[in-house]
Design a protein around this motif. Structure first.
Motif, PDB file in Angstrom:
ATOM      1  N   HIS A   1       0.637  -1.042  -0.035  1.00  0.00           N
ATOM      2  CA  HIS A   1       0.035  -0.116   0.463  1.00  0.00           C
ATOM      3  C   HIS A   1       1.623   1.217   0.253  1.00  0.00           C
ATOM      4  CE1 HIS A   1      -3.081   2.368   1.197  1.00  0.00           C
ATOM      5  NE2 HIS A   1      -2.202   3.221   1.951  1.00  0.00           N
ATOM      6  N   PHE A   2       0.714   2.216  -1.120  1.00  0.00           N
ATOM      7  CA  PHE A   2       1.520   3.443  -0.578  1.00  0.00           C
ATOM      8  C   PHE A   2       0.141   4.405  -1.257  1.00  0.00           C
ATOM      9  CE2 PHE A   2       4.001   0.163  -3.957  1.00  0.00           C
ATOM     10  CZ  PHE A   2       5.234   0.547  -2.859  1.00  0.00           C
ATOM     11  N   ASP A   3       1.197   5.471  -0.176  1.00  0.00           N
ATOM     12  CA  ASP A   3       0.056   6.924   0.368  1.00  0.00           C
ATOM     13  C   ASP A   3       0.186   7.124  -1.437  1.00  0.00           C
ATOM     14  OD1 ASP A   3       0.001   6.295   2.929  1.00  0.00           O
ATOM     15  OD2 ASP A   3       1.986   7.466   3.397  1.00  0.00           O
ATOM     16  N   GLU A   4      -0.400   8.298  -0.738  1.00  0.00           N
ATOM     17  CA  GLU A   4      -0.855   9.163  -2.692  1.00  0.00           C
ATOM     18  C   GLU A   4      -0.267   9.938  -2.710  1.00  0.00           C
ATOM     19  OE1 GLU A   4      -5.125  10.586  -2.270  1.00  0.00           O
ATOM     20  OE2 GLU A   4      -6.020   9.239  -2.253  1.00  0.00           O
ATOM     21  N   GLY A   5       0.514  10.282  -4.613  1.00  0.00           N
ATOM     22  CA  GLY A   5       1.233  11.355  -4.862  1.00  0.00           C
ATOM     23  C   GLY A   5       2.699  10.945  -4.708  1.00  0.00           C
ATOM     24  N   THR A   6       2.708   9.425  -4.481  1.00  0.00           N
ATOM     25  CA  THR A   6       4.322   8.891  -4.064  1.00  0.00           C
ATOM     26  C   THR A   6       5.105   8.387  -4.765  1.00  0.00           C
ATOM     27  OG1 THR A   6       4.134   6.527  -2.720  1.00  0.00           O
ATOM     28  CG2 THR A   6       4.186   8.630  -0.847  1.00  0.00           C
ATOM     29  N   ILE A   7       6.386   7.868  -5.155  1.00  0.00           N
ATOM     30  CA  ILE A   7       7.150   7.401  -6.656  1.00  0.00           C
ATOM     31  C   ILE A   7       6.406   6.156  -6.143  1.00  0.00           C
ATOM     32  CG2 ILE A   7       8.901   8.937  -6.246  1.00  0.00           C
ATOM     33  CD1 ILE A   7      10.666   6.478  -4.931  1.00  0.00           C
ATOM     34  N   GLY A   8       6.416   5.464  -5.154  1.00  0.00           N
ATOM     35  CA  GLY A   8       5.772   3.422  -5.230  1.00  0.00           C
ATOM     36  C   GLY A   8       4.466   3.381  -5.850  1.00  0.00           C
ATOM     37  N   ASN A   9       3.473   4.712  -5.958  1.00  0.00           N
ATOM     38  CA  ASN A   9       2.187   4.589  -6.271  1.00  0.00           C
ATOM     39  C   ASN A   9       2.413   5.113  -7.422  1.00  0.00           C
ATOM     40  OD1 ASN A   9      -0.526   7.091  -6.785  1.00  0.00           O
ATOM     41  ND2 ASN A   9      -1.081   5.564  -5.838  1.00  0.00           N
ATOM     42  N   ILE A  10       3.214   5.632  -8.337  1.00  0.00           N
ATOM     43  CA  ILE A  10       2.939   5.785  -9.526  1.00  0.00           C
ATOM     44  C   ILE A  10       3.636   4.267 -10.025  1.00  0.00           C
ATOM     45  CG2 ILE A  10       3.232   6.807 -11.247  1.00  0.00           C
ATOM     46  CD1 ILE A  10       2.095   8.185  -9.330  1.00  0.00           C
ATOM     47  N   PHE A  11       5.486   3.523  -9.704  1.00  0.00           N
ATOM     48  CA  PHE A  11       6.007   2.726  -9.872  1.00  0.00           C
ATOM     49  C   PHE A  11       4.509   1.705 -10.182  1.00  0.00           C
ATOM     50  CE2 PHE A  11       9.321   4.674  -9.357  1.00  0.00           C
ATOM     51  CZ  PHE A  11      10.528   3.855 -10.496  1.00  0.00           C
ATOM     52  N   GLN A  12       4.016   1.811  -8.612  1.00  0.00           N
ATOM     53  CA  GLN A  12       3.226  -0.044  -8.768  1.00  0.00           C
ATOM     54  C   GLN A  12       1.934   0.340 -10.031  1.00  0.00           C
ATOM     55  OE1 GLN A  12      -0.232   0.493  -6.115  1.00  0.00           O
ATOM     56  NE2 GLN A  12       0.987  -1.710  -5.339  1.00  0.00           N
ATOM     57  N   CYS A  13       1.541   1.441 -10.285  1.00  0.00           N
ATOM     58  CA  CYS A  13       0.356   1.615 -11.235  1.00  0.00           C
ATOM     59  C   CYS A  13       1.696   0.942 -12.993  1.00  0.00           C
ATOM     60  CB  CYS A  13       0.356   2.937 -11.583  1.00  0.00           C
ATOM     61  SG  CYS A  13      -0.509   3.228 -12.312  1.00  0.00           S
TER      62      CYS A  13
END
Length: 446
Positions: free
Chosen positions: A133-145
């Motif tokens: 689970h990644f917080d919104e607006g983090t690099i992990g959130n975009i990389f995961q997508c």
């Protein structure tokens, strides 16, 4: 650009309490935005805010609104050049006196066509990023997508590439917000990896993927173009000057004549697969393993590179390879007994398995080939590291040193641009350099 703020009472619609919402207004010459506060006042009370002597309750509200206006103006000063989206993300969304604006999203989303698709269980087990689970607006959130999208498209190698890049950035400073990835951050990341002995080529792959992450975030309206840290006078993705890997004519002859152990068919297959790649226009091993008998046309193998198939849908780039005697011998010996049009020429992969399983099987096969190539290299006393990829470099360089035009080599390799082809071509060999240098002395003969 001039930006102005004011506090006003929106009297367009009265509430049941006979009050109206108090709003912060931010406006430029071309645009005005209104931001709702948590405060409601009557028209009389709002007018009283300008008076000198007012009750303690209204005085507290006046101080809050004055503080809000001052803080907004300070945030605007820091946001140059000013963009409403950036101002909302950094100021409006976090101020306790303001109602969060819901018009923008801050989390990456998969395209509609993939929303209900399930990821392969094997991929979820292998790539930890898929279940985090990644917080919104983090690099992990975009990389995961991006990793999810690539896996669902069957582009497992690219997904693995992005996953490895994220792990490197996460190890550097954690799962930071995109707005924290500045030019300074990227330079620190590069210097940190260089100090650890990581090559510029690898750093270029990681930072190029981060650039793609920003492009995706801008496309999804998560960040603004002002926050983009790449480009002219910003951070430039490094490109390594890789060591050319092509074999010379003499080394190639040694490989061709290498005596394999007759009791070890695996060694013979490794050698033959490498030679097939070399004779087959330096065909990439992935493309080789997906060749089908329907790709054979009147003495030629005609195929489209898997790497460029998506990008060239409207104008497919077909590669045509003349089948040499050596290639025919290798196909006859190692080829599939089932020669129906849709059967693979080399029976290494199972087309009935999912793409993730095919990717893993392909990696294992290439790893096995490279292990035996390493063994042959030592036995032959060749100092250069020989891998499956060296066959491709050797083909292009042998062709170049034989006087073949770069344009033809570009077509044979399936490159979209001459620049890519030129990067593949090794420097001229020493004998050619000596020959060219001798031209400088021709004046002596006169």
């Amino acid at each position: 650009m001039s930006v102005t703020t004011s506090i006003f009472l929106d009297t367009r619609r009265m509430k049941k309490t006979k009050t109206y919402p108090v709003k912060l207004r931010v406006y430029t010459q071309s645009k005005t935005e209104f931001y709702l506060t948590v405060l409601d006042l009557s028209e009389d009370d709002f007018k009283k805010l300008e008076a000198k002597n007012i009750g303690e309750g209204l005085r507290k509200i006046r101080d809050q609104l004055n503080e809000l206006k001052w803080q907004a103006e300070e945030a605007i000063k820091e946001n140059r050049p000013f963009e409403f989206a950036d101002f909302e993300r950094k100021f409006i969304q976090h101020h306790p006196l303001l109602v969060k604006k819901q018009s923008r999203k801050y989390s990456a989303e998969l395209p509609d066509m993939y929303r209900n698709e399930e990821l392969p269980l094997d991929a979820i087990k292998r790539y930890k990023i898929l279940s985090q689970h990644f917080d919104e607006g983090t690099i992990g959130n975009i990389f995961q997508c991006i990793v999810k999208k690539l896996i669902l498209e069957g582009r497992i190698g690219s997904a693995e590439n992005y996953y490895t890049s994220y792990r490197s950035f996460e190890k550097f400073k954690g799962n930071v917000l995109l707005e924290q990835v500045t030019v300074s951050y990227l330079m620190q990341f590069e210097n940190c990896l260089l100090a650890r002995g990581v090559s510029k080529t690898t750093i270029g792959i990681y930072t190029r993927n981060m650039r793609a992450v920003f492009n995706e975030a801008i496309f999804q309206d998560i960040v603004t173009s002002k926050q983009y840290p790449f480009g002219k006078r910003k951070y430039t993705v490094p490109t390594g000057k890789g060591i050319k890997k092509a074999l010379t004519h003499e080394e190639l002859l040694k490989m061709y004549n290498y005596p394999c152990d007759p009791n070890n068919p695996t060694e013979q297959r490794a050698k033959d697969m490498w030679l097939f790649s070399y004779f087959g226009n330096g065909i990439n091993f992935k493309d080789m393993l997906y060749l089908k008998f329907k790709n054979i046309h009147e003495g030629f193998i005609v195929f489209e590179r898997a790497k460029t198939e998506r990008a060239n849908r409207e104008k497919p780039v077909l590669i045509s390879v003349f089948i040499t005697d050596d290639m025919k011998r290798i196909m006859d010996y190692w080829g599939n007994q089932n020669k129906s049009p849709n059967s693979l020429i080399f029976p290494v992969l199972d087309l009935n398995s999912n793409l993730y399983k095919q990717h893993e099987d392909r990696k294992m096969f290439i790893h096995m080939i490279n292990d035996w190539l390493k063994h042959m290299q030592k036995e032959l006393g060749i100092t250069k590291k020989i891998t499956t990829y060296v066959a491709r470099h050797t083909f292009s360089t042998i062709m170049k040193n034989s006087g073949v035009s770069t344009r033809y080599i570009q077509e044979a390799l399936g490159h979209q641009s001459l620049t890519t082809t030129e990067n593949y071509l090794a420097s001229f060999d020493d004998a050619t350099k000596r020959k060219f240098a001798s031209h400088l002395e021709t004046f002596k003969m006169k």
